[in-house]
Design a protein around this motif. Structure first.
Motif, PDB file in Angstrom:
ATOM      1  N   ALA A  56       0.862  -1.190   0.000  1.00  0.00           N
ATOM      2  CA  ALA A  56       0.000   0.000   0.000  1.00  0.00           C
ATOM      3  C   ALA A  56       0.893   1.232   0.000  1.00  0.00           C
ATOM      4  N   ALA A  57       0.269   2.399  -0.166  1.00  0.00           N
ATOM      5  CA  ALA A  57       1.031   3.642  -0.206  1.00  0.00           C
ATOM      6  C   ALA A  57       1.715   3.890   1.136  1.00  0.00           C
TER       7      ALA A  57
ATOM      8  N   THR B  95      11.859   8.248  -4.064  1.00  0.00           N
ATOM      9  CA  THR B  95      10.525   7.664  -3.919  1.00  0.00           C
ATOM     10  C   THR B  95       9.930   7.405  -5.294  1.00  0.00           C
ATOM     11  N   ALA B  96       9.078   6.382  -5.360  1.00  0.00           N
ATOM     12  CA  ALA B  96       8.411   6.042  -6.616  1.00  0.00           C
ATOM     13  C   ALA B  96       7.021   5.495  -6.307  1.00  0.00           C
ATOM     14  N   ALA B  97       6.018   6.047  -6.987  1.00  0.00           N
ATOM     15  CA  ALA B  97       4.651   5.512  -6.929  1.00  0.00           C
ATOM     16  C   ALA B  97       4.460   4.660  -8.173  1.00  0.00           C
TER      17      ALA B  97
ATOM     18  N   ARG C 195       0.705   8.645  -3.598  1.00  0.00           N
ATOM     19  CA  ARG C 195       1.777   8.520  -2.608  1.00  0.00           C
ATOM     20  C   ARG C 195       2.726   7.390  -3.018  1.00  0.00           C
ATOM     21  N   PRO C 196       3.997   7.447  -2.578  1.00  0.00           N
ATOM     22  CA  PRO C 196       4.983   6.446  -3.008  1.00  0.00           C
ATOM     23  C   PRO C 196       4.668   5.055  -2.481  1.00  0.00           C
ATOM     24  N   THR C 197       4.979   4.061  -3.297  1.00  0.00           N
ATOM     25  CA  THR C 197       4.858   2.655  -2.883  1.00  0.00           C
ATOM     26  C   THR C 197       6.216   1.958  -2.837  1.00  0.00           C
ATOM     27  N   THR C 198       7.249   2.610  -3.352  1.00  0.00           N
ATOM     28  CA  THR C 198       8.593   2.021  -3.390  1.00  0.00           C
ATOM     29  C   THR C 198       9.608   3.086  -3.004  1.00  0.00           C
TER      30      THR C 198
END
Length: 405
Positions: A77-78, A98-100, A214-217
């Motif tokens: 999740a985010a 950060t990466a979404a 929002r970022p997930t990674t």
């Protein structure tokens, strides 16, 4: 060619050393045999060392391509801003990109899907330069005129998607909106994704869709990263992968460890063969050298001059062997590299696609064996000079013992 000029200089040590070396090369065919042995040994050591260096480099590239950074945190999740800050504060972390990521983005007029990552251009550009995975400029992801067209988003696209872009543009369906991607660069690789990828500025994407993802990674850069500390900072429902851990996994297969052992043995055998050839050559000439030094001491040769004479006499063959061994090793690598793919030797399996890893010249693999031969030759010659200085001259000067200088 060097004996003549040295003969006009003050002191006889340089002249004597080169004159004896030239006479030995011209009058004794057996003197060439140690040189050939050294060439063979150095070529074997250089080739084996370059294979090992190539295997290490292939494993490093595979681990980096799989993780995308020194460490990676993937969430189901985010991730909240507080979580990102905790990870950023973890010991050893220098930078966080950060990466979404959305792995299932639909094209506007096709059933084909692709992976899209919304990133911060500045931090992601730094990461790409640090890893060497598709370096780009942050301005490639920033719109030239934000007010001109809010639904057109600059993007980095993988080469596999090049055929989908018409005049550099591609329409996708995202968050209930049609978004036009404007391809500004086509890097072969990228840290966040492995294939069929599109990288965009998360802020530009939010303006186009009205939704801020929002970022997930999290892609981390740093030294001595601790997986346990990262997991604790990232919280539950996250997966943490370290580049170092991924790198170590590739060497566990019996095929990979066995192949590495074979080339390590080849390097050790080459080094041992060179050592044996050099020691036998120097031992064969030791009695005659000791007799020479005894005679020269009666003519006023000092101990320091005796050491210099033996070192300079051993130096030409050692230099020739070192240079020739490096040259033949380089030639062997150049000849064999097109047909030798190190990927099978280096990797048991790799999650990310890895290009073929061919053999390349490793400078240290050429320089270290050559330098070792030089140091060994000089060390043995110095030891012989020291030993002869401790001995008396009576036995060496017996009639018929040795040869006149």
């Amino acid at each position: 060619r060097l004996v003549g000029p040295l003969g006009r200089l003050r002191g006889a040590v340089g002249y004597l050393s080169l004159a004896r070396t030239a006479r030995a090369r011209a009058g004794a065919g057996t003197a060439v045999l140690p040189l050939l042995a050294l060439l063979t040994a150095l070529t074997t050591a250089a080739f084996g060392g370059s294979v090992l260096a190539g295997v290490e480099a292939a494993r490093d590239r595979a681990a980096l391509s799989t993780v995308g950074a020194d460490a990676r945190v993937d969430a189901t999740a985010a991730l909240s801003a507080a979580t990102v800050d905790r990870v950023r504060a973890t010991p050893g972390v220098r930078d966080v990109a950060t990466a979404a990521i959305d792995y299932d983005v639909q094209l506007d007029d096709s059933a084909r899907r692709l992976s899209l990552a919304g990133v911060d251009p500045a931090s992601y550009a730094r990461l790409s330069r640090h890893t060497g995975l598709g370096p780009f400029h942050a301005t490639d992801l920033r719109p030239k005129d934000r007010a001109a067209d809010r639904t057109t988003v600059p993007a980095l696209a993988s080469p596999s998607l090049a055929g989908l872009f018409t005049d550099g543009r591609l329409d996708i369906w995202l968050n209930g909106e049609t978004v036009t991607l404007l391809r500004t660069a086509e890097p072969a690789t990228t840290p966040a994704l492995s294939d069929d990828y599109v990288i965009v500025d998360s802020a530009a994407l939010a303006r186009a869709t009205g939704v801020r993802a929002r970022p997930t990674t999290l892609l981390l850069t740093g030294d001595h990263l601790d997986a346990s500390a990262l997991r604790e900072a990232a919280g539950p429902d996250t997966a943490v992968r370290l580049r170092a851990t991924e790198r170590a996994r590739y060497a566990d297969s019996p095929v990979q460890s066995g192949a590495t052992g074979i080339y390590v043995a080849a390097v050790a055998a080459g080094a041992g063969y060179a050592l044996l050839a050099l020691l036998l050559a120097l031992a064969r000439a030791a009695p005659e050298r000791l007799a020479l030094l005894a005679r020269l001491r009666t003519m006023g040769l000092t101990r320091a001059q005796a050491r210099r004479l033996l070192v300079l006499e051993a130096l030409p063959q050692a230099v020739l062997a070192a240079a020739g061994g490096a040259l033949t090793g380089w030639a062997a690598i150049r000849v064999l590299s097109p047909g030798l793919d190190l990927t099978a030797l280096a990797l048991a399996d790799a999650q990310a696609p890895i290009p073929p890893s061919h053999l390349h010249t490793a400078p240290l693999s050429l320089a270290l064996p050559a330098a070792g031969v030089l140091l060994l030759a000089l060390g043995v010659a110095t030891l012989q000079a020291w030993w002869s200085a401790r001995q008396g001259s009576t036995r060496e000067l017996r009639a018929g013992d040795g040869a006149a200088p």
